[in-house]
Design a protein around this motif. Structure first.
Motif, PDB file in Angstrom:
ATOM      1  N   THR A  94       0.755  -1.157  -0.040  1.00  0.00           N
ATOM      2  CA  THR A  94      -0.178  -0.132  -0.112  1.00  0.00           C
ATOM      3  C   THR A  94       0.940   1.186  -0.097  1.00  0.00           C
ATOM      4  O   THR A  94       0.682   2.162  -0.950  1.00  0.00           O
ATOM      5  N   LEU A  95       1.780   1.328   0.802  1.00  0.00           N
ATOM      6  CA  LEU A  95       2.794   2.289   0.874  1.00  0.00           C
ATOM      7  C   LEU A  95       3.651   2.557  -0.480  1.00  0.00           C
ATOM      8  O   LEU A  95       3.591   3.772  -1.060  1.00  0.00           O
ATOM      9  N   LEU A  96       3.948   1.587  -1.162  1.00  0.00           N
ATOM     10  CA  LEU A  96       4.656   1.667  -2.345  1.00  0.00           C
ATOM     11  C   LEU A  96       3.701   1.988  -3.452  1.00  0.00           C
ATOM     12  O   LEU A  96       4.166   2.849  -4.148  1.00  0.00           O
ATOM     13  N   ASP A  97       2.371   1.671  -3.297  1.00  0.00           N
ATOM     14  CA  ASP A  97       1.324   2.037  -4.471  1.00  0.00           C
ATOM     15  C   ASP A  97       1.322   3.477  -4.358  1.00  0.00           C
ATOM     16  O   ASP A  97       0.673   4.457  -5.308  1.00  0.00           O
ATOM     17  N   SER A 103       6.078   8.985   4.690  1.00  0.00           N
ATOM     18  CA  SER A 103       5.825   7.399   4.401  1.00  0.00           C
ATOM     19  C   SER A 103       5.948   6.654   5.789  1.00  0.00           C
ATOM     20  O   SER A 103       5.204   5.814   5.716  1.00  0.00           O
ATOM     21  N   PRO A 104       6.647   6.674   6.701  1.00  0.00           N
ATOM     22  CA  PRO A 104       6.624   6.036   7.865  1.00  0.00           C
ATOM     23  C   PRO A 104       5.368   6.337   8.519  1.00  0.00           C
ATOM     24  O   PRO A 104       4.865   5.299   8.915  1.00  0.00           O
ATOM     25  N   ASP A 105       4.637   7.579   8.579  1.00  0.00           N
ATOM     26  CA  ASP A 105       3.594   7.864   9.197  1.00  0.00           C
ATOM     27  C   ASP A 105       2.273   7.094   8.395  1.00  0.00           C
ATOM     28  O   ASP A 105       1.353   6.413   9.085  1.00  0.00           O
ATOM     29  N   MET A 143       0.022   4.142   9.658  1.00  0.00           N
ATOM     30  CA  MET A 143      -1.618   4.714   9.761  1.00  0.00           C
ATOM     31  C   MET A 143      -2.239   3.243   9.296  1.00  0.00           C
ATOM     32  O   MET A 143      -3.252   2.872   9.818  1.00  0.00           O
ATOM     33  N   GLN A 144      -1.561   2.467   8.421  1.00  0.00           N
ATOM     34  CA  GLN A 144      -2.121   1.209   7.669  1.00  0.00           C
ATOM     35  C   GLN A 144      -2.197   0.237   9.008  1.00  0.00           C
ATOM     36  O   GLN A 144      -3.421  -0.489   9.046  1.00  0.00           O
ATOM     37  N   TYR A 145      -1.218   0.062   9.675  1.00  0.00           N
ATOM     38  CA  TYR A 145      -1.183  -0.740  10.690  1.00  0.00           C
ATOM     39  C   TYR A 145      -2.099  -0.666  11.926  1.00  0.00           C
ATOM     40  O   TYR A 145      -3.107  -1.322  12.413  1.00  0.00           O
ATOM     41  N   THR A 146      -2.124   0.770  12.359  1.00  0.00           N
ATOM     42  CA  THR A 146      -3.007   1.098  13.186  1.00  0.00           C
ATOM     43  C   THR A 146      -4.574   1.011  12.869  1.00  0.00           C
ATOM     44  O   THR A 146      -5.468   0.702  13.666  1.00  0.00           O
ATOM     45  N   ARG A 147      -4.921   1.560  11.560  1.00  0.00           N
ATOM     46  CA  ARG A 147      -6.412   1.507  11.289  1.00  0.00           C
ATOM     47  C   ARG A 147      -6.691  -0.020  11.310  1.00  0.00           C
ATOM     48  O   ARG A 147      -7.979  -0.269  11.571  1.00  0.00           O
ATOM     49  N   ASP A 169      -2.819  -9.158  15.638  1.00  0.00           N
ATOM     50  CA  ASP A 169      -2.611  -9.094  17.064  1.00  0.00           C
ATOM     51  C   ASP A 169      -1.356  -9.512  17.571  1.00  0.00           C
ATOM     52  O   ASP A 169      -1.110  -9.038  18.782  1.00  0.00           O
ATOM     53  N   LYS A 170      -0.726 -10.209  16.682  1.00  0.00           N
ATOM     54  CA  LYS A 170       0.562 -10.534  17.103  1.00  0.00           C
ATOM     55  C   LYS A 170       1.771  -9.401  16.715  1.00  0.00           C
ATOM     56  O   LYS A 170       2.898  -9.777  17.328  1.00  0.00           O
ATOM     57  N   LEU A 171       1.543  -8.613  16.103  1.00  0.00           N
ATOM     58  CA  LEU A 171       2.293  -7.649  15.587  1.00  0.00           C
ATOM     59  C   LEU A 171       2.630  -6.563  16.608  1.00  0.00           C
ATOM     60  O   LEU A 171       1.571  -6.249  17.213  1.00  0.00           O
ATOM     61  N   LYS A 172       3.721  -5.955  16.678  1.00  0.00           N
ATOM     62  CA  LYS A 172       4.091  -4.743  17.346  1.00  0.00           C
ATOM     63  C   LYS A 172       4.439  -3.627  16.447  1.00  0.00           C
ATOM     64  O   LYS A 172       4.873  -3.782  15.216  1.00  0.00           O
ATOM     65  N   PRO A 173       4.385  -2.411  16.870  1.00  0.00           N
ATOM     66  CA  PRO A 173       4.724  -1.180  15.758  1.00  0.00           C
ATOM     67  C   PRO A 173       6.021  -1.351  15.373  1.00  0.00           C
ATOM     68  O   PRO A 173       6.346  -1.227  14.192  1.00  0.00           O
ATOM     69  N   GLU A 174       6.940  -1.850  16.059  1.00  0.00           N
ATOM     70  CA  GLU A 174       8.336  -2.055  15.755  1.00  0.00           C
ATOM     71  C   GLU A 174       8.519  -3.127  14.584  1.00  0.00           C
ATOM     72  O   GLU A 174       9.656  -3.186  13.816  1.00  0.00           O
ATOM     73  N   ASP A 175       7.535  -3.976  14.324  1.00  0.00           N
ATOM     74  CA  ASP A 175       7.555  -4.839  13.367  1.00  0.00           C
ATOM     75  C   ASP A 175       7.111  -4.391  11.957  1.00  0.00           C
ATOM     76  O   ASP A 175       7.341  -5.011  10.895  1.00  0.00           O
ATOM     77  N   ILE A 176       6.525  -3.364  12.085  1.00  0.00           N
ATOM     78  CA  ILE A 176       6.058  -2.728  10.748  1.00  0.00           C
ATOM     79  C   ILE A 176       7.116  -2.097   9.965  1.00  0.00           C
ATOM     80  O   ILE A 176       7.533  -0.888  10.192  1.00  0.00           O
TER      81      ILE A 176
END
Length: 168
Positions: free
Chosen positions: A43-46, A123-125, A129-133, A158-165
């Motif tokens: 999504t970010l790439l696009d 881009s990082p935000d 945003m994709q992850y948080t939403r 549920d298993k992911l943390k922000p640092e995994d993104i």
């Protein structure tokens, strides 16, 4: 007998709502990422079309061009967003419908360039945003964990943390 075969072929190929998903994927070169981080990164790439680290309204408008399945570049319909989000990114049809509200911001049933307004995000935000939403908004609602695709992806997020993104 030939007529019966033709009817069965049409039903298997076209289904009740256009092409069935496997045929749609075949004809539209669908190859979505398997993992959620890959979906977020795609999504970010696009959306960061010029790779300058900023996602803006102009780039989002450019990103929606491949959503065009009906030759109307001025309006992006619900079914086009659902088709793209299931094909390109591998999300559920329900999530595609959910995402449409971000395309049709003014809620008039027609997603146009006017709906994007003054969007501007790093881009990082945008990635976060994709992850948080997905995690905190979409998956936090139990009704969005019903479809098999949503259940699997919500369990994964549920298993992911922000640092995994992170994207490669």
């Amino acid at each position: 007998m030939l007529a019966l075969r033709l009817i069965v072929f049409i039903l298997l190929t076209c289904g009740a709502c256009g092409f069935s998903r496997p045929f749609f994927y075949l004809f539209n070169h669908c190859n979505p990422p398997e993992k959620l981080v890959g979906k977020f990164c795609a999504t970010l790439l696009d959306n960061d079309v010029n790779d300058d680290g900023i996602v803006d309204a102009r780039e989002i408008a450019i990103d929606t061009l491949p959503y065009n399945y009906d030759e109307d570049l001025c309006v992006t319909d619900l079914w086009e967003v659902v088709s793209w989000w299931t094909c390109r990114y591998g999300y559920s049809e329900e999530y595609g419908r959910y995402m449409y509200r971000f395309f049709d911001v003014n809620g008039d049933g027609r997603a146009t360039a006017d709906d994007f307004g003054a969007f501007n995000m790093t881009s990082p935000d945008f990635l976060m945003m994709q992850y948080t939403r997905f995690k905190n908004v979409y998956c936090s609602d139990p009704k969005n964990r019903v479809s098999p695709v949503d259940k699997l992806q919500c369990d994964e997020v549920d298993k992911l943390k922000p640092e995994d993104i992170k994207c490669p």
